[in-house]
Design a protein around this motif. Structure first.
Motif, PDB file in Angstrom:
ATOM      1  N   SER A  44       0.840  -1.198   0.000  1.00  0.00           N
ATOM      2  CA  SER A  44       0.000   0.000   0.000  1.00  0.00           C
ATOM      3  C   SER A  44       0.876   1.249   0.000  1.00  0.00           C
ATOM      4  O   SER A  44       0.596   2.220  -0.716  1.00  0.00           O
ATOM      5  CB  SER A  44      -0.931   0.000   1.210  1.00  0.00           C
ATOM      6  OG  SER A  44      -1.901  -1.007   1.111  1.00  0.00           O
ATOM      7  N   VAL A  45       1.939   1.225   0.795  1.00  0.00           N
ATOM      8  CA  VAL A  45       2.888   2.345   0.829  1.00  0.00           C
ATOM      9  C   VAL A  45       3.577   2.502  -0.528  1.00  0.00           C
ATOM     10  O   VAL A  45       3.710   3.614  -1.048  1.00  0.00           O
ATOM     11  CB  VAL A  45       3.932   2.138   1.939  1.00  0.00           C
ATOM     12  CG1 VAL A  45       5.026   3.208   1.858  1.00  0.00           C
ATOM     13  CG2 VAL A  45       3.269   2.168   3.308  1.00  0.00           C
ATOM     14  N   CYS A  48       1.235   4.124  -2.947  1.00  0.00           N
ATOM     15  CA  CYS A  48       1.125   5.569  -2.720  1.00  0.00           C
ATOM     16  C   CYS A  48       2.308   6.310  -3.342  1.00  0.00           C
ATOM     17  O   CYS A  48       2.138   7.336  -4.008  1.00  0.00           O
ATOM     18  CB  CYS A  48       1.050   5.862  -1.223  1.00  0.00           C
ATOM     19  SG  CYS A  48      -0.483   5.342  -0.426  1.00  0.00           S
ATOM     20  N   PHE A 197      -4.345   9.538  -5.660  1.00  0.00           N
ATOM     21  CA  PHE A 197      -3.383   9.530  -4.555  1.00  0.00           C
ATOM     22  C   PHE A 197      -4.105   9.657  -3.216  1.00  0.00           C
ATOM     23  O   PHE A 197      -3.775   8.956  -2.251  1.00  0.00           O
ATOM     24  CB  PHE A 197      -2.363  10.659  -4.719  1.00  0.00           C
ATOM     25  CG  PHE A 197      -1.394  10.778  -3.586  1.00  0.00           C
ATOM     26  CD1 PHE A 197      -0.408   9.815  -3.401  1.00  0.00           C
ATOM     27  CD2 PHE A 197      -1.478  11.835  -2.693  1.00  0.00           C
ATOM     28  CE1 PHE A 197       0.490   9.909  -2.343  1.00  0.00           C
ATOM     29  CE2 PHE A 197      -0.584  11.940  -1.635  1.00  0.00           C
ATOM     30  CZ  PHE A 197       0.401  10.974  -1.463  1.00  0.00           C
ATOM     31  N   SER A 200      -5.631   6.404  -2.431  1.00  0.00           N
ATOM     32  CA  SER A 200      -4.629   5.399  -2.053  1.00  0.00           C
ATOM     33  C   SER A 200      -4.157   5.595  -0.621  1.00  0.00           C
ATOM     34  O   SER A 200      -3.867   4.627   0.091  1.00  0.00           O
ATOM     35  CB  SER A 200      -3.432   5.450  -3.017  1.00  0.00           C
ATOM     36  OG  SER A 200      -2.691   6.651  -2.860  1.00  0.00           O
ATOM     37  N   VAL A 201      -4.088   6.847  -0.173  1.00  0.00           N
ATOM     38  CA  VAL A 201      -3.717   7.120   1.218  1.00  0.00           C
ATOM     39  C   VAL A 201      -4.820   6.631   2.150  1.00  0.00           C
ATOM     40  O   VAL A 201      -4.546   6.018   3.200  1.00  0.00           O
ATOM     41  CB  VAL A 201      -3.456   8.628   1.424  1.00  0.00           C
ATOM     42  CG1 VAL A 201      -3.266   8.942   2.912  1.00  0.00           C
ATOM     43  CG2 VAL A 201      -2.227   9.063   0.640  1.00  0.00           C
ATOM     44  N   LEU A 204      -4.530   2.998   2.426  1.00  0.00           N
ATOM     45  CA  LEU A 204      -3.451   2.619   3.346  1.00  0.00           C
ATOM     46  C   LEU A 204      -3.936   2.628   4.792  1.00  0.00           C
ATOM     47  O   LEU A 204      -3.644   1.715   5.569  1.00  0.00           O
ATOM     48  CB  LEU A 204      -2.271   3.571   3.171  1.00  0.00           C
ATOM     49  CG  LEU A 204      -1.099   3.411   4.158  1.00  0.00           C
ATOM     50  CD1 LEU A 204      -0.500   2.017   4.074  1.00  0.00           C
ATOM     51  CD2 LEU A 204      -0.041   4.477   3.887  1.00  0.00           C
TER      52      LEU A 204
END
Length: 222
Positions: A44-45, A48, A197, A200-201, A204
């Motif tokens: 996941s990181v 990102c 983005f 995606s954060v 996470l």
């Protein structure tokens, strides 16, 4: 960059391959280790950062940053790779968290939410793109049009540019407008990358809420 549909398809081939391979490899990794939470967090990181790299390398304002042709082959590979990993992990984590008799139901639930999430995400992204594109075309073309360019011509130019991206590099597009047409499309696309983005954060953060259960390699459990 004035690429045709076929050329864009070729550019996306590495990403499609990466998406398929990452799903298989992540499944093999989880079968081998029986774990998935840290694996999901790491990717996941990475996802990102992959989208962040895409944002940096496609910065569209004044067309100051234009990626090289070879960059198009890898800029979306990392986000695709991460996306496929997370899909695989979430499915297996859901299956592992319920008794055997509920696994088919939870699989259906996962696909239902995946379908709704994909549809909602694509719809919002499309809205962000179209909203920005229309506003940018109106403001930029109105501001920079020549004095002898009538309102009727401007309205037709904006309408055509909104509904046909190929018009930008066609002979019919006024030479003075090409830079602003490209910039408007670039900023609009870039805004969808920024939205991606942000999502995606959030993804996470939700991955940290996953509880890890042991993955069993056989039906019989101890």
């Amino acid at each position: 960059m004035n690429l045709g549909t076929k050329q864009i398809g070729i550019v996306l081939i590495p990403s499609i391959i990466a998406c398929s391979v990452s799903s298989v490899l992540s499944g093999l990794y989880m079968k081998w280790t029986g774990k998935y939470l840290l694996f999901a967090i790491v990717f996941s990181v990475i996802g990102c950062f992959g989208i962040l790299l895409l944002i940096v390398r496609t910065y569209p304002f004044d067309l100051l940053v234009i990626p090289a042709r070879f960059e198009l082959y890898y800029l979306v590979v990392i986000p695709y790779f991460s996306y496929a990993v997370i899909l695989t992990v979430t499915l297996l984590s859901l299956i592992a968290s319920v008794p055997i008799e509920s696994q088919s139901a939870v699989t259906s639930i996962q696909y239902a939410f995946r379908g709704m999430g994909s549809t909602a995400g694509a719809s919002v992204s499309s809205f962000v793109f179209n909203y920005n594109l229309k506003n940018l075309l109106v403001s930029k073309l109105t501001e920079h049009r020549p004095d002898d360019f009538s309102d009727e011509k401007l309205e037709k130019l904006i309408y055509t540019a909104v509904h046909n991206a190929d018009f930008i590099h066609s002979p019919e597009a006024p030479s003075w407008s090409v830079h602003y047409l490209v910039e408007s499309y670039g900023i609009s696309c870039w805004s969808t990358f920024v939205f991606s983005f942000a999502m995606s954060v959030l993804c996470l953060f939700t991955v940290f809420l996953i509880k890890e259960y042991k993955l069993h390699s056989t039906i019989k459990r101890k």
